[in-house]
Design a protein around this motif. Structure first.
Motif, PDB file in Angstrom:
ATOM      1  N   THR A 111       6.423  -0.139  -1.543  1.00 57.07           N
ATOM      2  CA  THR A 111       5.730   0.516  -0.435  1.00 57.07           C
ATOM      3  C   THR A 111       6.435   0.245   0.891  1.00 57.07           C
ATOM      4  OG1 THR A 111       3.581   0.411  -1.556  1.00 57.07           O
ATOM      5  CG2 THR A 111       3.553   0.638   0.844  1.00 57.07           C
ATOM      6  N   ALA A 112       6.862  -0.981   1.117  1.00 58.64           N
ATOM      7  CA  ALA A 112       7.527  -1.327   2.376  1.00 58.64           C
ATOM      8  C   ALA A 112       8.803  -0.514   2.566  1.00 58.64           C
ATOM      9  CB  ALA A 112       7.836  -2.819   2.404  1.00 58.64           C
ATOM     10  N   ALA A 113       9.501  -0.219   1.472  1.00 62.15           N
ATOM     11  CA  ALA A 113      10.775   0.487   1.567  1.00 62.15           C
ATOM     12  C   ALA A 113      10.631   1.893   2.133  1.00 62.15           C
ATOM     13  CB  ALA A 113      11.441   0.550   0.195  1.00 62.15           C
ATOM     14  N   ARG A 114       9.457   2.497   1.964  1.00 66.00           N
ATOM     15  CA  ARG A 114       9.289   3.868   2.457  1.00 66.00           C
ATOM     16  C   ARG A 114       8.538   3.925   3.798  1.00 66.00           C
ATOM     17  NH1 ARG A 114       4.151   5.708   1.520  1.00 66.00           N
ATOM     18  NH2 ARG A 114       2.898   4.661  -0.070  1.00 66.00           N
ATOM     19  N   LEU A 115       8.268   2.766   4.391  1.00 58.02           N
ATOM     20  CA  LEU A 115       7.556   2.729   5.667  1.00 58.02           C
ATOM     21  C   LEU A 115       8.447   2.196   6.775  1.00 58.02           C
ATOM     22  CD1 LEU A 115       4.054   1.303   4.613  1.00 58.02           C
ATOM     23  CD2 LEU A 115       4.774   3.695   4.792  1.00 58.02           C
ATOM     24  N   ASP A 136       5.204   1.479  11.490  1.00 58.64           N
ATOM     25  CA  ASP A 136       4.184   2.404  10.980  1.00 58.64           C
ATOM     26  C   ASP A 136       2.892   1.628  10.766  1.00 58.64           C
ATOM     27  OD1 ASP A 136       2.674   4.362   9.767  1.00 58.64           O
ATOM     28  OD2 ASP A 136       4.241   4.997   8.379  1.00 58.64           O
ATOM     29  N   SER A 137       2.225   1.321  11.869  1.00 59.59           N
ATOM     30  CA  SER A 137       1.079   0.407  11.847  1.00 59.59           C
ATOM     31  C   SER A 137      -0.032   0.879  10.914  1.00 59.59           C
ATOM     32  CB  SER A 137       0.534   0.234  13.264  1.00 59.59           C
ATOM     33  OG  SER A 137       0.170   1.496  13.816  1.00 59.59           O
ATOM     34  N   GLN A 138      -0.314   2.179  10.918  1.00 61.54           N
ATOM     35  CA  GLN A 138      -1.427   2.695  10.125  1.00 61.54           C
ATOM     36  C   GLN A 138      -1.220   2.435   8.639  1.00 61.54           C
ATOM     37  OE1 GLN A 138      -2.098   6.885  10.691  1.00 61.54           O
ATOM     38  NE2 GLN A 138      -4.005   6.894   9.536  1.00 61.54           N
ATOM     39  N   ARG A 139      -0.023   2.736   8.142  1.00 61.82           N
ATOM     40  CA  ARG A 139       0.220   2.603   6.701  1.00 61.82           C
ATOM     41  C   ARG A 139       0.496   1.159   6.285  1.00 61.82           C
ATOM     42  NH1 ARG A 139       2.285   7.738   8.022  1.00 61.82           N
ATOM     43  NH2 ARG A 139       1.173   9.392   6.922  1.00 61.82           N
TER      44      ARG A 139
END
Length: 329
Positions: free
Chosen positions: A159-163, A167-170
């Motif tokens: 998940t971290a790799a695509r944020l 990107d505080s919300q996600r």
């Protein structure tokens, strides 16, 4: 025999990064299809849902919306939220209603999470927890969102790799899911609430506008941001601030462009110095480029898409031709 006589009518989608020409392509396609079947556009954009956010979202004009029916635009106040789950519910309903009118549903936008949720189904995730979110926000205030992104990378690297680190919300949502379930968000996202084959959008033909030369898109993004500033974007954000019911942490105000403008106006108010327009322009363009990069990354994970090089000559004509072939016209 054409698709126009098939039952039910197909669902088409045009996706792509910001400034890739999606609106122009959708309108050109609707005009080409007009002699065969009416087209209704379903917006797949998390910012277009908000009223009063017109310039900074490059919202289709009233004339464009009069030319072709548009849905899921101006359906929320900026003080409200609109989730992927709500989008899926609304899009499924609209697809059925548009088909019932013997028209063709055309999904158009760049919010890839919405496309993914519609095509693959919703994830079985826990509801939001206000106390957990408050604790995460407090830590972010103390440490910064990049530090929480680094923490997320340790517990959920996928998940971290695509944020983006900001990107505080996600990031907040991913950490919230981890704290509530003890499982990474990426793991839970493999368990869908319903099979994609049962969804009315399961047979969607996805056409993706993607640049071969990233510099072309970067120039388009810069031109668009300059056009927004010239059209009164800052006045639009000032009017939103003057309402009194909005703040910088709302999803609407975290939209690219609006976040940077809000922060610039905050800095102006606190310092008493004139707003640094050049700095705002630079930050807005950089943030929009980062958004486009993430959008392209999402698209490349959708192998079923039909890619059109949006920076080629007559790209819209190529897209229209590809759609007409798909519809067997």
């Amino acid at each position: 025999m054409t698709t126009a006589s098939s039952n039910p009518l197909p669902v088409l989608a045009i996706a792509g990064p910001t400034a890739s020409g999606k609106t122009a392509a959708a309108l050109a396609l609707a005009q080409t299809l007009a002699p065969h079947m009416p087209v209704e556009i379903i917006s797949v954009d998390s910012a277009l849902v908000y009223r009063g956010m017109d310039i900074g979202t490059a919202k289709p004009t009233l004339a464009e919306r009069a030319e072709v029916p548009h849905h899921l635009i101006d359906i929320r106040e900026p003080s409200q939220t609109y989730s992927a789950a709500e989008f899926v519910h609304d899009a499924r309903r609209l697809i059925a209603e548009i088909r019932a009118r013997a028209a063709l549903p055309l999904l158009v936008g760049g919010t890839m999470l919405y496309f993914k949720a519609l095509f693959e189904g919703l994830d079985a995730l826990p509801p939001a927890d206000a106390s957990v979110r408050a604790a995460i926000d407090a830590r972010a205030t103390a440490l910064g969102w990049p530090a929480l992104h680094a923490e997320l990378a340790r517990i959920d690297p996928a998940t971290a790799a695509r944020l983006s680190p900001n990107d505080s919300q996600r990031i907040q949502r991913a950490l919230e899911v981890w704290q509530l379930t003890g499982q990474p968000l990426s793991t839970l996202q493999t368990h869908k609430k319903r099979a994609a084959s049962a969804d009315p959008a399961s047979a969607t033909a996805l056409f993706s506008l993607e640049p071969q030369n990233r510099a072309w898109l970067h120039e388009r993004i810069a031109q668009r941001f300059d056009a927004m500033l010239a059209a009164g974007f800052l006045d639009e954000v000032r009017a939103l601030r003057a309402r009194g019911d909005l703040h910088a942490d709302l999803p609407s105000m975290r939209s690219v462009g609006y976040r940077q403008a809000w922060e610039a106006l905050d800095a102006e108010a606190m310092s008493g110095n004139p707003l640094d327009l050049a700095h705002l322009r630079e930050r807005g363009i950089v943030a929009t480029r980062q958004l486009a990069k993430r959008q392209i990354t999402w698209l490349r994970a959708m192998p079923e898409r039909h890619t059109i090089a949006c920076d080629q000559t007559k790209a819209i004509d190529h897209l229209v031709q590809a759609v007409m072939q798909r519809l067997r016209f």
